[in-house]
Design a protein around this motif. Structure first.
Motif, mmCIF file in Angstrom:
data_model
loop_
_atom_site.group_PDB
_atom_site.id
_atom_site.type_symbol
_atom_site.label_atom_id
_atom_site.label_comp_id
_atom_site.label_asym_id
_atom_site.label_seq_id
_atom_site.Cartn_x
_atom_site.Cartn_y
_atom_site.Cartn_z
ATOM 1 N N SER B 54 0.849 -1.195 0.000
ATOM 2 C CA SER B 54 0.000 0.000 0.000
ATOM 3 C C SER B 54 0.888 1.248 0.000
ATOM 4 O O SER B 54 2.031 1.199 0.465
ATOM 5 N N PRO B 55 0.371 2.377 -0.507
ATOM 6 C CA PRO B 55 1.176 3.609 -0.541
ATOM 7 C C PRO B 55 1.631 4.032 0.855
ATOM 8 O O PRO B 55 2.778 4.467 1.030
ATOM 9 N N ALA B 56 0.738 3.880 1.875
ATOM 10 C CA ALA B 56 1.114 4.287 3.231
ATOM 11 C C ALA B 56 2.284 3.452 3.727
ATOM 12 O O ALA B 56 3.253 3.982 4.291
ATOM 13 N N GLN B 57 2.208 2.156 3.489
ATOM 14 C CA GLN B 57 3.314 1.281 3.894
ATOM 15 C C GLN B 57 4.588 1.680 3.162
ATOM 16 O O GLN B 57 5.688 1.663 3.718
ATOM 17 N N ASN B 58 4.408 2.031 1.893
ATOM 18 C CA ASN B 58 5.560 2.442 1.094
ATOM 19 C C ASN B 58 6.227 3.664 1.716
ATOM 20 O O ASN B 58 7.453 3.718 1.874
ATOM 21 N N VAL B 59 5.402 4.662 2.121
ATOM 22 C CA VAL B 59 5.950 5.869 2.742
ATOM 23 C C VAL B 59 6.706 5.513 4.014
ATOM 24 O O VAL B 59 7.845 5.943 4.232
ATOM 25 N N LEU B 60 6.077 4.696 4.859
ATOM 26 C CA LEU B 60 6.732 4.316 6.113
ATOM 27 C C LEU B 60 8.046 3.583 5.843
ATOM 28 O O LEU B 60 9.044 3.802 6.519
ATOM 29 N N MET B 65 13.695 3.208 6.044
ATOM 30 C CA MET B 65 14.923 2.877 5.323
ATOM 31 C C MET B 65 15.863 4.061 5.272
ATOM 32 O O MET B 65 17.087 3.903 5.378
ATOM 33 N N GLY B 66 15.289 5.283 5.100
ATOM 34 C CA GLY B 66 16.128 6.483 5.060
ATOM 35 C C GLY B 66 16.874 6.654 6.372
ATOM 36 O O GLY B 66 18.086 6.922 6.386
ATOM 37 N N ILE B 67 16.142 6.491 7.491
ATOM 38 C CA ILE B 67 16.789 6.628 8.806
ATOM 39 C C ILE B 67 17.884 5.582 8.949
ATOM 40 O O ILE B 67 19.016 5.886 9.386
ATOM 41 N N ARG B 68 17.565 4.361 8.557
ATOM 42 C CA ARG B 68 18.557 3.294 8.723
ATOM 43 C C ARG B 68 19.800 3.574 7.865
ATOM 44 O O ARG B 68 20.927 3.358 8.307
ATOM 45 N N ASP B 69 19.564 4.044 6.641
ATOM 46 C CA ASP B 69 20.710 4.332 5.770
ATOM 47 C C ASP B 69 21.572 5.447 6.365
ATOM 48 O O ASP B 69 22.810 5.395 6.310
ATOM 49 N N MET B 83 18.326 2.622 15.942
ATOM 50 C CA MET B 83 17.246 3.258 15.207
ATOM 51 C C MET B 83 16.087 3.708 16.096
ATOM 52 O O MET B 83 15.590 4.819 15.894
ATOM 53 N N PRO B 84 15.627 2.915 17.032
ATOM 54 C CA PRO B 84 14.496 3.394 17.839
ATOM 55 C C PRO B 84 14.819 4.733 18.510
ATOM 56 O O PRO B 84 13.997 5.641 18.475
ATOM 57 N N PHE B 90 14.629 12.093 15.632
ATOM 58 C CA PHE B 90 14.444 12.822 14.367
ATOM 59 C C PHE B 90 12.960 12.972 14.041
ATOM 60 O O PHE B 90 12.496 14.070 13.703
ATOM 61 N N LEU B 91 12.201 11.875 14.140
ATOM 62 C CA LEU B 91 10.802 11.931 13.740
ATOM 63 C C LEU B 91 10.001 12.880 14.637
ATOM 64 O O LEU B 91 9.182 13.665 14.150
ATOM 65 N N PHE B 92 10.275 12.810 15.940
ATOM 66 C CA PHE B 92 9.520 13.665 16.854
ATOM 67 C C PHE B 92 9.781 15.126 16.544
ATOM 68 O O PHE B 92 8.843 15.923 16.423
ATOM 69 N N ILE B 93 11.040 15.480 16.405
ATOM 70 C CA ILE B 93 11.381 16.878 16.127
ATOM 71 C C ILE B 93 10.843 17.295 14.764
ATOM 72 O O ILE B 93 10.267 18.378 14.589
ATOM 73 N N ALA B 94 11.001 16.410 13.767
ATOM 74 C CA ALA B 94 10.572 16.763 12.413
ATOM 75 C C ALA B 94 9.060 16.960 12.365
ATOM 76 O O ALA B 94 8.568 17.983 11.853
ATOM 77 N N VAL B 95 8.301 16.033 12.897
ATOM 78 C CA VAL B 95 6.842 16.144 12.842
ATOM 79 C C VAL B 95 6.382 17.364 13.636
ATOM 80 O O VAL B 95 5.508 18.114 13.202
ATOM 81 N N SER B 96 7.004 17.548 14.781
ATOM 82 C CA SER B 96 6.640 18.706 15.598
ATOM 83 C C SER B 96 6.862 20.007 14.832
ATOM 84 O O SER B 96 5.983 20.872 14.781
ATOM 85 N N ASN B 97 8.044 20.150 14.199
ATOM 86 C CA ASN B 97 8.346 21.382 13.472
ATOM 87 C C ASN B 97 7.466 21.546 12.237
ATOM 88 O O ASN B 97 7.046 22.652 11.906
ATOM 89 N N ILE B 98 7.184 20.441 11.546
ATOM 90 C CA ILE B 98 6.344 20.535 10.343
ATOM 91 C C ILE B 98 4.938 20.981 10.742
ATOM 92 O O ILE B 98 4.349 21.869 10.117
ATOM 93 N N PHE B 99 4.406 20.372 11.789
ATOM 94 C CA PHE B 99 3.060 20.763 12.226
ATOM 95 C C PHE B 99 3.037 22.236 12.642
ATOM 96 O O PHE B 99 2.095 22.956 12.365
#
Lengths: 288, 243
Positions: B54-60, B65-69, B83-84, B90-99
């Motif tokens: 699914s596209p959503a799975q693809n995005v995730l 994969m980007g984080i892991r790379d 990674m966790p 990264f995700l918390f800060i990024a989502v927070s700033n984007i919102f």
């Protein structure tokens, strides 16, 4: 703007909870799924490789089988070709034999015809000569000719050699009938006496002859003693004539046969041999 | 006007439970946690290992994969281990700033000094934990007296200062972004705030990236020294210079 340490601790706790949540719901499942997919893909690649190898093996076997089939087919074709060639040769040979057979039979029938012709010719010639002689004798000197015939025959009787004479005598002893003189013409009593005398002189002193007439003796006369005969007739001359005529005809036929054989040998190939049904003896002057 | 001029969301009290006052920082943090964990759960409960996804799975998958790379690019052997922690930073800060950049009224928790200090403190604690778990206590502590024991004070000071820098860099960038937007709203209410919000989107993502990469660099330098003495200092220095 001072740091609220309670808030800091609370945010640390919040952050750790978020780490746990994301590990539980995001990184873990995603990584697991990706690993599964990778394994699956590599497994499928392995399977595909195996299938490809199997397909190649299959293809190789098919090729092999096809090659064998081709070889078998070629062999069978060769065999069939050889068989056909052999059959053809056999048929040609058979046809040649049939042709030769026909030719031979034709030659035989030709010879038979020749013989018949010669016989007929002889008869006709004999009759012709006889009638010519008879007509000539009737026209010119009928009595003279008969006298001449008679005198020739009498002379022959008298001039028999000893061996012949002995033969006749022994035949005379065995015979149950009297010796018989057969002539084509009527004999006078004087002629009969003369014959009687000649016979007695040649064979036995008390010999008694019987006389009869027959048209089959062509202008001739014969003495029959038992199974033996002494004769003079135009027959003997006709025999000579017949021999010469027959010899001439045979020479002619033999030379024609050689010519035909030579023509057959020059034929370009066996394929040109005509079917037996079409081979017929040549018609024309040979039959006449 | 008041909201725009506020320096941090800590000052905005949403409600109080007894003597505890719950500020906007916590409310929006919880909101973010709910959104991220819930969204991840919604998508990952129906994952497919098939080639078609699914596209959503693809995005995730692309994000993970980007984080892991990126973590692998730091030269560590097992990126899944870090990674966790680093990915969530990264995700918390990024989502927070984007919102914060695209949703009006959303107060980024990263604009609160208590949040950035908490995150920096988490990194400060995580580095020795990872270092000791990978190299043992002695191996980890030995890096403080290298290249010479004379460098021990410098190394300890550096350890603290980089944590403080981590916290204040993020706080300053996010806070200044919202502050500038607030000031521009007063001076030029049309057009310019939109451009500044776009700029905020960019700087927000860059800050998230920087925070995550620096955290990973610190962790990597603590875990990686066994391979070579000089390796642990160099990535930190270059990364810090890049900021």
């Amino acid at each position: 703007m001072q740091i609220d340490w309670v808030a800091v601790v609370a945010q640390i706790v919040n952050f750790l909870i978020l780490v746990w949540l994301l590990k539980r719901f995001l990184y873990g499942p995603i990584l697991r799924v990706m690993e599964e997919r990778q394994e699956r893909i590599s497994r499928e690649m392995d399977e595909a490789g195996e299938r490809e190898a199997a397909a190649k093996e299959e293809e190789r076997r098919h090729r092999e089988a096809r090659r064998e089939l081709d070889e078998q087919r070629d062999e069978m074709l060769d065999e069939a070709r050889e068989e056909a060639e052999a059959t053809r040769r056999q048929l040609v040979e058979q046809a040649r034999h049939e042709v030769q057979d026909l030719e031979r039979r034709w030659h035989e029938s030709l010879r038979e015809e020749q013989d018949a012709f010669v016989r007929e010719l002889r008869e006709r010639m004999g009759r012709q000569v006889c009638s010519v002689a008879r007509r000539a004798l009737e026209d010119i000197a009928n009595q003279e000719l008969q006298a001449q015939v008679l005198s020739v025959f009498t002379q022959r009787l008298r001039k028999l050699d000893d061996a012949r004479r002995e033969e006749l005598r022994s035949a005379l002893g065995d015979a149950d009938r009297a010796p018989r003189i057969t002539s084509a013409f009527a004999l006078t009593s004087a002629q009969r006496n003369e014959l009687q005398a000649a016979a007695r002189e040649a064979l036995e002193d008390d010999l008694q002859l019987s006389f009869e007439e027959s048209d089959e003796l062509l202008c001739g006369i014969e003495l029959a003693v038992g199974g033996l005969k002494i004769a003079w007739s135009i027959d003997s001359y006709l025999d000579a004539l017949e021999h010469s005529v027959v010899g001439a005809i045979e020479r002619e036929t033999a030379s024609e046969g050689r010519e035909r054989d030579a023509q057959a040998a020059e034929a370009p190939s066996v394929d040109d041999v005509m079917p037996p049904s079409e081979v017929m003896p040549p018609e024309g002057e040979d039959r006449e | 006007m008041n909201q725009a001029m506020r320096l941090t969301p800590d000052e905005l009290i949403i409600f109080e439970i007894g003597s505890l006052s719950v500020s906007a920082t916590f409310v929006f943090t919880w909101l973010l946690m709910l959104l991220m964990a819930g969204g991840a759960w919604l998508i990952t409960r129906r994952l497919s290992s098939d080639v078609r996804i699914s596209p959503a799975q693809n995005v995730l998958e692309i994000i993970v994969m980007g984080i892991r790379d990126q973590i692998s690019a730091m030269g560590v052997k097992r990126p899944e281990l870090y990674m966790p922690f680093v990915g969530t930073l990264f995700l918390f800060i990024a989502v927070s700033n984007i919102f914060a950049a695209i949703l009006p009224g959303f107060q980024a928790p990263t604009g609160s000094l208590s949040t950035t200090v908490a995150l920096a403190f988490a990194v400060f604690v995580a580095v020795p934990i990872y270092g000791i778990s990978q190299r043992g206590l002695g191996g980890y502590l030995r890096q403080y007296i290298e290249p010479t024991p004379l460098m021990l004070p410098m190394n300890v000071i550096g350890e603290f200062s980089r944590t403080v820098a981590l916290a204040f860099r993020l706080f300053g960038n996010v806070m200044s972004g919202s502050l500038i937007v607030g000031m521009l709203l007063m001076l030029a209410p049309f057009f310019f705030p939109v451009v500044m919000r776009l700029l905020g989107l960019l700087t927000g993502l860059v800050q998230a990236y920087i925070f995550g990469v620096l955290a990973m660099v610190y962790i990597a330098s603590a875990t990686r020294v066994a391979r070579g003495e000089s390796d642990d200092v160099q990535p930190e220095a270059t990364a810090t210079k890049a900021v």
